[in-house]
Write a protein that holds these residues in place. Structure first.
Motif, PDB file in Angstrom:
ATOM      1  N   TYR A   1       0.894  -1.343   0.031  1.00  0.00           N
ATOM      2  CA  TYR A   1      -0.015  -0.012   0.004  1.00  0.00           C
ATOM      3  C   TYR A   1       0.645   1.134  -0.024  1.00  0.00           C
ATOM      4  N   ALA A   2       1.938   1.363   0.645  1.00  0.00           N
ATOM      5  CA  ALA A   2       2.871   2.280   0.949  1.00  0.00           C
ATOM      6  C   ALA A   2       3.372   2.677  -0.693  1.00  0.00           C
ATOM      7  N   LEU A   3       3.873   1.647  -1.412  1.00  0.00           N
ATOM      8  CA  LEU A   3       4.365   1.848  -2.873  1.00  0.00           C
ATOM      9  C   LEU A   3       3.079   2.144  -3.557  1.00  0.00           C
ATOM     10  N   TRP A   4       1.868   1.860  -3.102  1.00  0.00           N
ATOM     11  CA  TRP A   4       0.902   2.554  -4.082  1.00  0.00           C
ATOM     12  C   TRP A   4       0.815   4.014  -3.772  1.00  0.00           C
ATOM     13  N   GLY A   5       1.239   4.461  -2.773  1.00  0.00           N
ATOM     14  CA  GLY A   5       1.061   6.103  -2.648  1.00  0.00           C
ATOM     15  C   GLY A   5       0.103   6.336  -1.400  1.00  0.00           C
ATOM     16  N   MET A   6      -0.342   5.259  -0.864  1.00  0.00           N
ATOM     17  CA  MET A   6      -1.382   5.523   0.406  1.00  0.00           C
ATOM     18  C   MET A   6      -0.836   6.128   1.195  1.00  0.00           C
ATOM     19  N   LYS A   7      -1.289   7.423   1.910  1.00  0.00           N
ATOM     20  CA  LYS A   7      -0.669   7.981   3.098  1.00  0.00           C
ATOM     21  C   LYS A   7      -1.524   7.802   4.314  1.00  0.00           C
ATOM     22  N   ASP A   8      -2.928   7.607   4.264  1.00  0.00           N
ATOM     23  CA  ASP A   8      -3.433   7.646   5.503  1.00  0.00           C
ATOM     24  C   ASP A   8      -3.450   6.273   6.117  1.00  0.00           C
ATOM     25  N   LEU A   9      -2.829   6.217   7.306  1.00  0.00           N
ATOM     26  CA  LEU A   9      -2.289   4.961   7.868  1.00  0.00           C
ATOM     27  C   LEU A   9      -3.339   4.195   8.363  1.00  0.00           C
ATOM     28  N   ASN A  10      -4.336   4.876   8.911  1.00  0.00           N
ATOM     29  CA  ASN A  10      -5.674   4.202   9.414  1.00  0.00           C
ATOM     30  C   ASN A  10      -6.460   3.465   8.227  1.00  0.00           C
ATOM     31  N   GLN A  11      -6.438   4.150   6.879  1.00  0.00           N
ATOM     32  CA  GLN A  11      -7.133   3.690   6.061  1.00  0.00           C
ATOM     33  C   GLN A  11      -6.285   2.441   5.501  1.00  0.00           C
ATOM     34  N   MET A  12      -5.047   2.217   5.498  1.00  0.00           N
ATOM     35  CA  MET A  12      -3.868   1.187   5.261  1.00  0.00           C
ATOM     36  C   MET A  12      -4.166   0.155   6.138  1.00  0.00           C
ATOM     37  N   ASN A  13      -4.351   0.316   7.605  1.00  0.00           N
ATOM     38  CA  ASN A  13      -4.294  -0.602   8.386  1.00  0.00           C
ATOM     39  C   ASN A  13      -5.981  -1.417   8.106  1.00  0.00           C
ATOM     40  N   GLY A  14      -6.731  -0.418   7.721  1.00  0.00           N
ATOM     41  CA  GLY A  14      -8.407  -0.952   7.733  1.00  0.00           C
ATOM     42  C   GLY A  14      -8.304  -1.943   6.398  1.00  0.00           C
ATOM     43  N   LEU A  15      -7.659  -1.502   5.432  1.00  0.00           N
ATOM     44  CA  LEU A  15      -7.634  -2.358   4.037  1.00  0.00           C
ATOM     45  C   LEU A  15      -6.841  -3.527   4.479  1.00  0.00           C
ATOM     46  N   LYS A  16      -5.674  -3.257   5.039  1.00  0.00           N
ATOM     47  CA  LYS A  16      -4.741  -4.439   5.428  1.00  0.00           C
ATOM     48  C   LYS A  16      -5.422  -5.823   6.093  1.00  0.00           C
ATOM     49  N   ASN A  17      -6.298  -5.347   7.060  1.00  0.00           N
ATOM     50  CA  ASN A  17      -7.290  -6.275   7.945  1.00  0.00           C
ATOM     51  C   ASN A  17      -8.293  -6.759   6.955  1.00  0.00           C
ATOM     52  N   ALA A  18      -8.743  -6.152   6.365  1.00  0.00           N
ATOM     53  CA  ALA A  18      -9.984  -6.679   5.497  1.00  0.00           C
ATOM     54  C   ALA A  18      -9.385  -7.748   4.676  1.00  0.00           C
ATOM     55  N   MET A  19      -8.293  -7.564   3.700  1.00  0.00           N
ATOM     56  CA  MET A  19      -7.476  -8.179   2.858  1.00  0.00           C
ATOM     57  C   MET A  19      -7.206  -9.438   3.641  1.00  0.00           C
ATOM     58  N   SER A  20      -6.342  -9.443   4.595  1.00  0.00           N
ATOM     59  CA  SER A  20      -6.139 -10.487   5.434  1.00  0.00           C
ATOM     60  C   SER A  20      -7.051 -11.203   5.855  1.00  0.00           C
ATOM     61  N   PHE A  21      -8.266 -10.757   6.039  1.00  0.00           N
ATOM     62  CA  PHE A  21      -9.587 -11.778   6.554  1.00  0.00           C
ATOM     63  C   PHE A  21      -9.753 -12.758   5.071  1.00  0.00           C
ATOM     64  N   VAL A  22      -9.746 -11.902   4.100  1.00  0.00           N
ATOM     65  CA  VAL A  22     -10.191 -12.672   2.911  1.00  0.00           C
ATOM     66  C   VAL A  22      -9.050 -13.624   2.379  1.00  0.00           C
ATOM     67  N   ILE A  23      -7.894 -13.242   2.440  1.00  0.00           N
ATOM     68  CA  ILE A  23      -6.574 -14.257   2.107  1.00  0.00           C
ATOM     69  C   ILE A  23      -6.784 -15.481   3.231  1.00  0.00           C
ATOM     70  N   SER A  24      -6.870 -15.261   4.573  1.00  0.00           N
ATOM     71  CA  SER A  24      -7.030 -16.336   5.394  1.00  0.00           C
ATOM     72  C   SER A  24      -7.971 -16.980   5.412  1.00  0.00           C
ATOM     73  N   ALA A  25      -9.095 -16.697   4.876  1.00  0.00           N
ATOM     74  CA  ALA A  25     -10.250 -17.679   4.641  1.00  0.00           C
ATOM     75  C   ALA A  25     -10.143 -18.821   3.987  1.00  0.00           C
ATOM     76  N   ILE A  26      -9.032 -18.883   2.944  1.00  0.00           N
ATOM     77  CA  ILE A  26      -8.905 -20.090   2.074  1.00  0.00           C
ATOM     78  C   ILE A  26      -8.127 -21.059   3.004  1.00  0.00           C
ATOM     79  N   SER A  27      -7.000 -20.397   3.579  1.00  0.00           N
ATOM     80  CA  SER A  27      -6.142 -21.303   4.452  1.00  0.00           C
ATOM     81  C   SER A  27      -6.997 -21.945   5.584  1.00  0.00           C
ATOM     82  N   VAL A  28      -7.872 -21.411   6.203  1.00  0.00           N
ATOM     83  CA  VAL A  28      -8.554 -21.728   7.288  1.00  0.00           C
ATOM     84  C   VAL A  28      -9.773 -22.654   6.749  1.00  0.00           C
ATOM     85  N   ALA A  29     -10.365 -22.648   5.751  1.00  0.00           N
ATOM     86  CA  ALA A  29     -11.148 -23.692   5.083  1.00  0.00           C
ATOM     87  C   ALA A  29     -10.223 -25.128   4.676  1.00  0.00           C
ATOM     88  N   THR A  30      -9.231 -24.466   4.499  1.00  0.00           N
ATOM     89  CA  THR A  30      -8.145 -26.059   3.829  1.00  0.00           C
ATOM     90  C   THR A  30      -7.689 -26.860   5.165  1.00  0.00           C
TER      91      THR A  30
END
Length: 249
Positions: free
Chosen positions: A161-190
């Motif tokens: 996200y930093a390399l994308w140019g995002m500056k708002d750290l709260n927004q970056m953290n929110g998006l990070k947790n949302a995407m971590s949830f999506v990514i982890s869904a697959i491994s958890v199901a496995t």
């Protein structure tokens, strides 16, 4: 009772750490091994335990996430889901030892990218190179990493996200947790389908991780940005150091 107390403390702490930066697995996994669960099963149980904490933390940043264009958010979710699936499948057919050699270098590179965000962006701009925000290539690569090996995923996502140019750290953290949830869904199901999860311990830690995720999201909003950035960088270097130590052992 002492084991349950340890699981609750580790789960709550992991929820806070994941909300702020990432790396909560390094609290839950050792705790599970300490109470007598075999390492492989402990890894699977840990993944299940921190999984709902990501969603709780993301909900804590729902205002920041809602500011992201819906089309970009949908693209990020799809890329993360597909990448997580690919990473999970790779884990089933590849050697953990080989990937373990790459992990500390990946964590170190990601932390350096986050720490020197402005310098890297300026250098890329001067060279004419541009990293597209919400681009499929970057998201897929990071999601494959997360599906294969969840440790330090938050650091890697924040670096992207930093390399994308995002500056708002709260927004970056929110998006990070949302995407971590999506990514982890697959491994958890496995792991659940494979039947290697210790469910009583996972549920205890999961409930604590949910509470920690909400607490971490609130904490991230009130702490000075420089402190949160410093914590992220410290966690990144710390995790890289731990994995380099494992290679040398």
């Amino acid at each position: 009772m002492s084991d349950i107390f340890l699981l609750i403390i580790a789960g709550f702490g992991a929820g806070i750490v994941n909300a702020l930066a990432g790396g909560g697995t390094f609290l839950t996994f050792p705790a599970l091994v300490f109470i007598g669960i075999p390492p492989v099963a402990a890894n699977a149980t840990s993944a299940v335990a921190v999984f709902p904490g990501y969603l709780a933390a993301a909900l804590g940043f729902r205002e920041e996430i809602s500011a992201i264009p819906r089309s970009d958010l949908l693209r990020a979710c799809l890329a993360s889901l597909l990448g997580g699936l690919v990473g999970g499948l790779l884990l089933l057919v590849s050697s953990n030892e080989i990937f373990a050699l790459l992990v500390p270098f990946l964590l170190l590179i990601a932390t350096l990218a986050f720490a020197f965000q402005n310098f890297i962006q300026k250098a890329l701009s001067q060279s004419g190179v541009r990293i597209a925000s919400y681009g499929w290539i970057g998201l897929m690569a990071v999601s494959i990493y997360g599906g294969y090996f969840n440790g330090g995923l938050g650091i890697v996502l924040l670096a992207l996200y930093a390399l994308w140019g995002m500056k708002d750290l709260n927004q970056m953290n929110g998006l990070k947790n949302a995407m971590s949830f999506v990514i982890s869904a697959i491994s958890v199901a496995t792991f659940a389908i494979a039947g290697i999860v210790h469910w009583p311990e996972a549920l205890i830690m999961a409930l604590a991780a949910i509470a920690g995720g909400f607490a971490g999201a609130r904490l991230a909003k009130v702490l000075p940005t420089i402190f949160v950035r410093g914590f992220v960088i410290l966690m990144g270097f710390g995790m890289a150091f731990v994995f380099f130590g494992r290679l040398m052992a």
